[in-house]
Design a protein around this motif. Structure first.
Motif, PDB file in Angstrom:
ATOM      1  N   VAL A   8       1.439   6.390   1.229  1.00 34.87           N
ATOM      2  CA  VAL A   8       0.863   5.990  -0.063  1.00 34.87           C
ATOM      3  C   VAL A   8       0.324   4.566   0.024  1.00 34.87           C
ATOM      4  CG1 VAL A   8       1.414   5.530  -2.481  1.00 34.87           C
ATOM      5  CG2 VAL A   8       2.247   7.598  -1.400  1.00 34.87           C
ATOM      6  N   TRP A   9       1.031   3.688   0.744  1.00 34.50           N
ATOM      7  CA  TRP A   9       0.544   2.324   0.923  1.00 34.50           C
ATOM      8  C   TRP A   9      -0.790   2.314   1.656  1.00 34.50           C
ATOM      9  CZ3 TRP A   9       0.148  -2.366  -0.503  1.00 34.50           C
ATOM     10  CH2 TRP A   9      -0.281  -3.355   0.366  1.00 34.50           C
ATOM     11  N   HIS A  10      -0.873   3.059   2.749  1.00 32.45           N
ATOM     12  CA  HIS A  10      -2.101   3.071   3.549  1.00 32.45           C
ATOM     13  C   HIS A  10      -3.259   3.763   2.830  1.00 32.45           C
ATOM     14  CE1 HIS A  10      -0.665   1.292   7.259  1.00 32.45           C
ATOM     15  NE2 HIS A  10       0.478   1.943   7.074  1.00 32.45           N
ATOM     16  N   GLU A  11      -2.970   4.846   2.142  1.00 33.25           N
ATOM     17  CA  GLU A  11      -4.038   5.633   1.520  1.00 33.25           C
ATOM     18  C   GLU A  11      -4.454   5.127   0.144  1.00 33.25           C
ATOM     19  OE1 GLU A  11      -2.824   9.733   1.526  1.00 33.25           O
ATOM     20  OE2 GLU A  11      -2.743   9.823   3.726  1.00 33.25           O
TER      21      GLU A  11
END
Length: 50
Positions: A8-11
């Motif tokens: 979720v952080w990366h996307e």
């Protein structure tokens, strides 16, 4: 859960942090204050962040 948080952080650029994992008292309280301002007080659990 950690893999989901990472994805979720990366996307999406959303950080999911467990309050009890934040060891700095000032930072922990700042996060609690912001979350409470945005979404209201928590129901259940510790009311003092630790």
């Amino acid at each position: 859960m950690e893999a989901l948080r990472r994805r979720v952080w990366h996307e999406q650029g959303v950080a999911s942090l467990a309050i009890e994992d934040i060891t700095d008292p000032w930072l922990r309280q700042a996060l609690i204050n912001e979350a409470t301002r945005r979404w209201g007080p928590r129901h259940g659990g510790s009311q003092h962040g630790r």
